[in-house]
Design an enzyme around this catalytic site. Structure first.
Site, mmCIF file in Angstrom:
data_model
loop_
_atom_site.group_PDB
_atom_site.id
_atom_site.type_symbol
_atom_site.label_atom_id
_atom_site.label_comp_id
_atom_site.label_asym_id
_atom_site.label_seq_id
_atom_site.Cartn_x
_atom_site.Cartn_y
_atom_site.Cartn_z
ATOM 1 N N ASP A 1 -41.960 11.489 18.761
ATOM 2 C CA ASP A 1 -42.863 10.393 19.159
ATOM 3 C C ASP A 1 -42.664 10.087 20.656
ATOM 4 O OD1 ASP A 1 -43.741 8.682 16.345
ATOM 5 O OD2 ASP A 1 -41.991 9.979 16.228
ATOM 6 N N GLU B 1 -48.427 3.600 21.670
ATOM 7 C CA GLU B 1 -47.649 2.945 20.611
ATOM 8 C C GLU B 1 -46.190 2.706 21.004
ATOM 9 O OE1 GLU B 1 -47.311 4.960 16.817
ATOM 10 O OE2 GLU B 1 -46.092 3.339 16.005
ATOM 11 N N ASP C 1 -51.640 7.417 20.297
ATOM 12 C CA ASP C 1 -50.631 7.422 19.237
ATOM 13 C C ASP C 1 -49.977 8.794 19.311
ATOM 14 O OD1 ASP C 1 -49.072 7.207 16.990
ATOM 15 O OD2 ASP C 1 -50.637 6.246 15.790
ATOM 16 N N ILE D 1 -47.522 10.247 17.765
ATOM 17 C CA ILE D 1 -47.553 10.832 16.417
ATOM 18 C C ILE D 1 -48.087 9.756 15.497
ATOM 19 C CG2 ILE D 1 -46.265 11.726 14.437
ATOM 20 C CD1 ILE D 1 -44.314 12.986 16.166
ATOM 21 N N ASP D 2 -49.277 9.963 14.993
ATOM 22 C CA ASP D 2 -49.782 9.063 13.970
ATOM 23 C C ASP D 2 -49.391 9.687 12.632
ATOM 24 O OD1 ASP D 2 -51.148 6.912 12.812
ATOM 25 O OD2 ASP D 2 -52.924 8.172 12.509
ATOM 26 N N THR E 1 -46.053 9.127 11.328
ATOM 27 C CA THR E 1 -44.663 9.590 11.519
ATOM 28 C C THR E 1 -44.017 9.902 10.167
ATOM 29 O OG1 THR E 1 -44.538 8.163 13.456
ATOM 30 C CG2 THR E 1 -42.467 9.052 12.674
ATOM 31 N N ASP F 1 -54.420 3.670 16.114
ATOM 32 C CA ASP F 1 -54.510 4.274 14.780
ATOM 33 C C ASP F 1 -55.953 4.588 14.384
ATOM 34 O OD1 ASP F 1 -51.817 4.439 14.098
ATOM 35 O OD2 ASP F 1 -51.756 2.415 13.266
HETATM 36 N N1 LIG Z 1 -48.739 -2.759 6.623
HETATM 37 C C1 LIG Z 1 -49.483 -1.832 7.204
HETATM 38 N N2 LIG Z 1 -50.813 -1.740 6.939
HETATM 39 C C2 LIG Z 1 -51.580 -0.809 7.520
HETATM 40 N N3 LIG Z 1 -51.094 0.107 8.401
HETATM 41 C C3 LIG Z 1 -49.793 0.072 8.694
HETATM 42 C C4 LIG Z 1 -48.921 -0.879 8.132
HETATM 43 N N4 LIG Z 1 -47.680 -0.652 8.628
HETATM 44 C C5 LIG Z 1 -47.780 0.387 9.472
HETATM 45 N N5 LIG Z 1 -49.046 0.832 9.533
HETATM 46 C C6 LIG Z 1 -49.623 1.884 10.351
HETATM 47 O O1 LIG Z 1 -49.965 2.972 9.508
HETATM 48 C C7 LIG Z 1 -49.956 4.124 10.328
HETATM 49 C C8 LIG Z 1 -49.957 5.362 9.491
HETATM 50 O O2 LIG Z 1 -51.129 5.361 8.758
HETATM 51 P P1 LIG Z 1 -51.295 6.240 7.455
HETATM 52 O O3 LIG Z 1 -50.594 5.514 6.345
HETATM 53 O O4 LIG Z 1 -52.765 6.283 7.294
HETATM 54 O O5 LIG Z 1 -50.663 7.550 7.754
HETATM 55 C C9 LIG Z 1 -48.716 3.939 11.155
HETATM 56 O O6 LIG Z 1 -48.844 4.704 12.303
HETATM 57 P P2 LIG Z 1 -47.559 5.519 12.863
HETATM 58 O O7 LIG Z 1 -47.192 6.533 11.852
HETATM 59 O O8 LIG Z 1 -48.125 6.078 14.113
HETATM 60 O O9 LIG Z 1 -46.488 4.501 13.098
HETATM 61 C C10 LIG Z 1 -48.694 2.422 11.416
HETATM 62 O O10 LIG Z 1 -49.252 2.065 12.672
HETATM 63 MG MG LIG Z 2 -50.198 5.457 14.026
HETATM 64 MG MG LIG Z 3 -47.279 6.714 15.842
HETATM 65 MG MG LIG Z 4 -45.136 4.130 14.415
#
Ligand SMILES: Nc1ncnc2c1ncn2[C@@H]1O[C@H](COP(=O)(O)O)[C@@H](OP(=O)(O)O)[C@H]1O
Ligand SMILES: [Mg+2]
Ligand SMILES: [Mg+2]
Ligand SMILES: [Mg+2]
Length: 362
Positions: free
Chosen positions: A77, A100, A154, A156-157, A159, A302
């Site tokens: 990341d 991020e 982002d 890494i979206d 993670t 995101d």
């Molecule tokens: N309570 C929540 N509700 C919705 N999204 C959330 C969350 N907590 C974290 N996230 C977000 O969900 C993203 C991942 O989405 P998904 O579940 O669709 O893969 C995360 O991005 P990161 O992985 O970049 O931190 C984070 O920003």
């Molecule tokens: Mg993300």
């Molecule tokens: Mg991320």
């Molecule tokens: Mg994150």
């Protein structure tokens, strides 16, 4: 621009009226408008994607540290944010970035910082010092807002998907006066064709506002192919996709909505903005992100690129209350709740079901 305008005028003289409104004309104009941004963003996303894949192959088990909010953040990341920010800053030194990550925790961890520096330099054409890497990461602290032009990243979206060896995406978008103009997404683990999970993996998705949505594989000889949403006119012909993480989107509400509209196929569960990619290229009819927590604000990084991909592939996006997503509110989508992205044709029908299942509680 002159050439494009001339070509367009020339073409207009020879085509019947119905064809004047076809997409190639708008496509060439808008693509030209952000051609340099698209080229730089693509280069940055591909280099960062390479870094992520390298980390997963070599280092992932040893190198996860925990951020204060308890979400996992890896050297990938940080490394990916350093690489993308550094490339963007060199090409567009006046453009601010909403990213991020920040370097706060990394500054207290010299061994991890060394790994991040080595990784970043392994995919860049230059050699950044430790302090230059920290500065590059912290270029991402911009607050966003209504006016002007900025990038959102982002690195890494998904993670959690990355750590599981599943889907994740490097997501970069350009926002101008609150409107997403360009989205570039690198999806290193996404099959080029979802129906061939053991086939080629690694997709680059790009959308320019008014210019269409495209996919190409990471293979260097690959060229952009235009993508379109699924043409299904009945929900039963398709399926939803949703987060793997029940804590990020209500899977029980999604199941109730699916039952409401007559979808019997199970939802495709996938991490990251890869979900927008699979709806944009027609593998799923809709992506539902339904609030689990009353206080969580979705982050602009995101969604920005994914939303543009859906629209440019012919689909529709709004929040779970039916409101337009508002990217001008700062670092979060604080005026919105959840996200519903569909193939367009099914949008109203799905939104009626969303309203009846979650309308009273969000
Ligand atoms: N309570 C929540 N509700 C919705 N999204 C959330 C969350 N907590 C974290 N996230 C977000 O969900 C993203 C991942 O989405 P998904 O579940 O669709 O893969 C995360 O991005 P990161 O992985 O970049 O931190 C984070 O920003
Ligand atoms: Mg993300
Ligand atoms: Mg991320
Ligand atoms: Mg994150």
């Amino acid at each position: 621009m002159v050439q494009v305008a001339f070509a367009r005028r020339g073409a207009l003289a020879f085509v019947p009226t119905r064809r004047i409104l076809t997409r190639p004309f708008t496509m060439s104009l808008s693509t030209a408008a952000y051609a340099r941004e698209r080229e730089v963003a693509t280069e940055a996303v591909l280099r960062a994607s390479k870094l992520c894949t390298r980390v997963f192959q070599n280092l992932v088990s040893a190198s996860t540290i925990e951020k204060k909010d308890k979400s996992p953040v890896t050297i990938a990341d940080y490394g990916a944010q350093a690489v993308v920010n550094s490339i963007l800053h060199e090409a567009f030194p006046n453009d601010p970035i909403v990213g991020e990550e920040d370097s706060v925790e990394l500054r207290g961890n010299a061994a991890t910082l060394d790994k991040v520096v080595e990784l970043a330099n392994s995919v860049l054409d230059k050699s950044l010092s430790s302090s230059a890497v920290l500065e590059a990461i912290d270029l991402g602290t911009y607050a966003g807002g209504k006016k002007g032009r900025f990038w959102t990243l982002d690195p890494i979206d998904g993670t959690k998907g990355f750590l599981r060896g599943e889907q994740f995406a490097v997501c970069l978008a350009l926002i101008v006066d609150g409107t997403v103009q360009l989205g570039v997404m690198g999806c290193p683990n996404l099959p080029v064709e979802l129906s061939k999970p053991n086939g080629e993996r690694g997709c680059l998705l790009t959308a320019v506002r008014g210019g269409g949505a495209y996919q190409r594989s990471f293979a260097s000889s690959s060229t952009d192919k235009r993508i379109h949403v699924n043409p299904a006119t009945s929900p039963s012909e398709t399926q939803f996709c949703e987060s793997v993480e029940a804590g990020h989107s209500s899977q029980s509400d999604a199941a109730a909505i699916a039952a409401h509209v007559g979808i019997t196929r199970p939802s495709v569960r996938m991490d990251s903005q890869c979900k927008y990619a699979v709806v944009a290229r027609g593998d799923a009819g809709a992506y539902l992100r339904l609030p689990v927590s009353a206080t969580y604000e979705e982050k602009i990084w995101d969604h920005a690129g994914g939303v543009l991909l859906i629209r440019e592939a012919g689909g529709s996006v709004c929040d779970a209350r039916g409101r337009e997503l508002d990217f001008s509110q700062g670092r979060t989508l604080k005026a919105n709740k959840g996200v519903v992205a569909t193939n367009g044709v099914l949008h109203e029908q799905i939104m009626r079901a969303v309203e009846s299942v979650v309308g009273a509680k969000i």
